[in-house]
Motif scaffolding. Structure first.
Motif, PDB file in Angstrom:
ATOM      1  N   TYR A   1     -32.820 -23.601 -19.117  1.00  0.00           N
ATOM      2  CA  TYR A   1     -34.275 -24.933 -18.221  1.00  0.00           C
ATOM      3  C   TYR A   1     -35.008 -25.383 -19.174  1.00  0.00           C
ATOM      4  N   CYS A   2     -35.013 -26.777 -19.205  1.00  0.00           N
ATOM      5  CA  CYS A   2     -36.417 -26.926 -19.010  1.00  0.00           C
ATOM      6  C   CYS A   2     -37.639 -26.937 -18.498  1.00  0.00           C
ATOM      7  N   ALA A   3     -38.647 -26.411 -18.838  1.00  0.00           N
ATOM      8  CA  ALA A   3     -39.766 -26.733 -17.213  1.00  0.00           C
ATOM      9  C   ALA A   3     -41.566 -27.493 -18.456  1.00  0.00           C
ATOM     10  N   ALA A   4     -42.398 -27.893 -17.684  1.00  0.00           N
ATOM     11  CA  ALA A   4     -43.210 -28.586 -17.933  1.00  0.00           C
ATOM     12  C   ALA A   4     -44.534 -27.663 -17.583  1.00  0.00           C
ATOM     13  N   ARG A   5     -45.307 -28.326 -17.962  1.00  0.00           N
ATOM     14  CA  ARG A   5     -46.808 -27.529 -17.402  1.00  0.00           C
ATOM     15  C   ARG A   5     -47.981 -28.204 -17.929  1.00  0.00           C
ATOM     16  N   ASP A   6     -48.964 -28.566 -16.952  1.00  0.00           N
ATOM     17  CA  ASP A   6     -49.968 -29.727 -17.729  1.00  0.00           C
ATOM     18  C   ASP A   6     -51.036 -28.988 -17.675  1.00  0.00           C
ATOM     19  N   THR A   7     -51.127 -28.254 -18.798  1.00  0.00           N
ATOM     20  CA  THR A   7     -52.040 -27.697 -19.983  1.00  0.00           C
ATOM     21  C   THR A   7     -51.926 -28.346 -20.723  1.00  0.00           C
ATOM     22  N   PRO A   8     -52.914 -28.047 -21.441  1.00  0.00           N
ATOM     23  CA  PRO A   8     -52.893 -28.386 -23.430  1.00  0.00           C
ATOM     24  C   PRO A   8     -52.816 -26.656 -24.023  1.00  0.00           C
ATOM     25  N   PHE A   9     -52.062 -25.984 -23.134  1.00  0.00           N
ATOM     26  CA  PHE A   9     -51.763 -24.717 -24.126  1.00  0.00           C
ATOM     27  C   PHE A   9     -51.013 -24.263 -23.940  1.00  0.00           C
ATOM     28  N   ILE A  10     -49.644 -23.656 -24.444  1.00  0.00           N
ATOM     29  CA  ILE A  10     -48.791 -23.405 -25.322  1.00  0.00           C
ATOM     30  C   ILE A  10     -48.177 -22.026 -24.039  1.00  0.00           C
ATOM     31  N   GLY A  11     -47.490 -22.583 -23.021  1.00  0.00           N
ATOM     32  CA  GLY A  11     -47.613 -20.417 -22.499  1.00  0.00           C
ATOM     33  C   GLY A  11     -46.043 -20.025 -22.393  1.00  0.00           C
ATOM     34  N   VAL A  12     -45.692 -18.932 -22.701  1.00  0.00           N
ATOM     35  CA  VAL A  12     -44.524 -18.624 -22.856  1.00  0.00           C
ATOM     36  C   VAL A  12     -43.936 -17.795 -22.089  1.00  0.00           C
ATOM     37  N   ARG A  13     -44.436 -17.803 -20.742  1.00  0.00           N
ATOM     38  CA  ARG A  13     -44.385 -17.543 -19.142  1.00  0.00           C
ATOM     39  C   ARG A  13     -43.052 -18.005 -18.113  1.00  0.00           C
ATOM     40  N   THR A  14     -42.779 -17.532 -17.520  1.00  0.00           N
ATOM     41  CA  THR A  14     -42.312 -18.240 -16.691  1.00  0.00           C
ATOM     42  C   THR A  14     -43.511 -19.070 -15.702  1.00  0.00           C
ATOM     43  N   GLY A  15     -44.299 -18.230 -15.469  1.00  0.00           N
ATOM     44  CA  GLY A  15     -45.431 -18.677 -14.188  1.00  0.00           C
ATOM     45  C   GLY A  15     -46.730 -19.436 -14.635  1.00  0.00           C
ATOM     46  N   ASN A  16     -45.832 -19.950 -15.968  1.00  0.00           N
ATOM     47  CA  ASN A  16     -47.427 -20.932 -16.591  1.00  0.00           C
ATOM     48  C   ASN A  16     -47.101 -22.454 -16.574  1.00  0.00           C
ATOM     49  N   TYR A  17     -45.510 -22.183 -15.891  1.00  0.00           N
ATOM     50  CA  TYR A  17     -44.824 -24.076 -15.716  1.00  0.00           C
ATOM     51  C   TYR A  17     -45.091 -24.694 -14.471  1.00  0.00           C
TER      52      TYR A  17
ATOM     53  N   LEU B   1     -29.145 -29.788 -26.924  1.00  0.00           N
ATOM     54  CA  LEU B   1     -29.620 -30.269 -25.021  1.00  0.00           C
ATOM     55  C   LEU B   1     -30.913 -31.138 -25.062  1.00  0.00           C
ATOM     56  N   SER B   2     -30.426 -32.302 -23.796  1.00  0.00           N
ATOM     57  CA  SER B   2     -31.588 -33.118 -23.796  1.00  0.00           C
ATOM     58  C   SER B   2     -32.476 -32.344 -22.344  1.00  0.00           C
ATOM     59  N   CYS B   3     -34.181 -33.083 -22.403  1.00  0.00           N
ATOM     60  CA  CYS B   3     -33.859 -33.214 -20.324  1.00  0.00           C
ATOM     61  C   CYS B   3     -35.171 -34.318 -20.349  1.00  0.00           C
ATOM     62  N   ALA B   4     -34.840 -34.771 -19.188  1.00  0.00           N
ATOM     63  CA  ALA B   4     -35.377 -36.401 -19.316  1.00  0.00           C
ATOM     64  C   ALA B   4     -36.055 -36.261 -17.829  1.00  0.00           C
ATOM     65  N   ALA B   5     -37.514 -36.871 -18.416  1.00  0.00           N
ATOM     66  CA  ALA B   5     -38.346 -36.141 -17.595  1.00  0.00           C
ATOM     67  C   ALA B   5     -38.965 -37.166 -16.760  1.00  0.00           C
ATOM     68  N   SER B   6     -39.284 -37.304 -15.149  1.00  0.00           N
ATOM     69  CA  SER B   6     -39.413 -38.845 -14.548  1.00  0.00           C
ATOM     70  C   SER B   6     -40.405 -37.852 -13.090  1.00  0.00           C
ATOM     71  N   GLY B   7     -41.257 -39.483 -13.194  1.00  0.00           N
ATOM     72  CA  GLY B   7     -42.150 -38.508 -12.357  1.00  0.00           C
ATOM     73  C   GLY B   7     -43.841 -38.031 -12.351  1.00  0.00           C
ATOM     74  N   LEU B   8     -43.769 -38.047 -14.142  1.00  0.00           N
ATOM     75  CA  LEU B   8     -45.444 -37.042 -14.327  1.00  0.00           C
ATOM     76  C   LEU B   8     -45.752 -38.155 -15.744  1.00  0.00           C
ATOM     77  N   THR B   9     -46.900 -38.061 -15.954  1.00  0.00           N
ATOM     78  CA  THR B   9     -47.597 -38.368 -17.450  1.00  0.00           C
ATOM     79  C   THR B   9     -46.528 -37.330 -18.548  1.00  0.00           C
ATOM     80  N   PHE B  10     -45.954 -37.992 -19.151  1.00  0.00           N
ATOM     81  CA  PHE B  10     -44.649 -37.142 -19.515  1.00  0.00           C
ATOM     82  C   PHE B  10     -46.165 -37.057 -21.143  1.00  0.00           C
ATOM     83  N   SER B  11     -46.345 -37.180 -22.087  1.00  0.00           N
ATOM     84  CA  SER B  11     -47.242 -37.056 -22.995  1.00  0.00           C
ATOM     85  C   SER B  11     -48.366 -35.912 -23.110  1.00  0.00           C
ATOM     86  N   LYS B  12     -49.012 -36.132 -21.564  1.00  0.00           N
ATOM     87  CA  LYS B  12     -49.653 -34.789 -21.649  1.00  0.00           C
ATOM     88  C   LYS B  12     -49.497 -33.676 -20.760  1.00  0.00           C
TER      89      LYS B  12
END
Length: 124
Positions: free
Chosen positions: A95-111, A20-31
């Motif tokens: 589903y692909c999801a993105a989270r704007d914090t440095p910590f890995i989350g495992v809940r849907t609400g984290n993203y 699977l691939s997920c292409a992202a746009s509109g965000l600073t991806f590496s962050k």
């Protein structure tokens, strides 16, 4: 605006592989922490795996450890999910999801952002 677009789903026989691939746009991806979740019919959406922006950290659900592998290419703003030794119980919308914090989350609400999903069906 932020967009996440998944691709690569399909029908595969048990024991087979998909990427699977997920292409992202509109965000600073590496962050962003990038994650994969899945939802089977009649079940809640569940965490599969996530990866840090630097790719140095990842977290896998026990059900996919040793079979799935997440990776990302920050130059291409893309995250991948290599799925091997697929089982019928892996059938779900992924589903692909993105989270704007440095910590890995495992809940849907984290993203913060979600893709539209791609169907994976494992069946003979």
């Amino acid at each position: 605006q932020v967009q996440l677009v998944e691709s690569g789903g399909g029908l595969v026989q048990p024991g087979g592989s998909l990427r699977l691939s997920c292409a992202a746009s509109g965000l600073t991806f590496s962050k962003y922490i990038m994650g994969w979740f899945r939802q089977a019919p009649g079940k809640e959406r569940e965490f599969v795996v996530a990866i840090s922006g630097s790719s140095l950290r990842s977290n896998y659900a026990d059900s996919v450890k040793g079979r799935f592998a997440i990776s990302r290419d920050n130059a291409k703003n893309t995250v991948y999910l290599q799925m091997n030794s697929l089982k019928p119980e892996d059938t779900a919308v992924y589903y692909c999801a993105a989270r704007d914090t440095p910590f890995i989350g495992v809940r849907t609400g984290n993203y913060d952002y979600w893709g539209q999903g791609t169907q994976v069906t494992v069946s003979s």
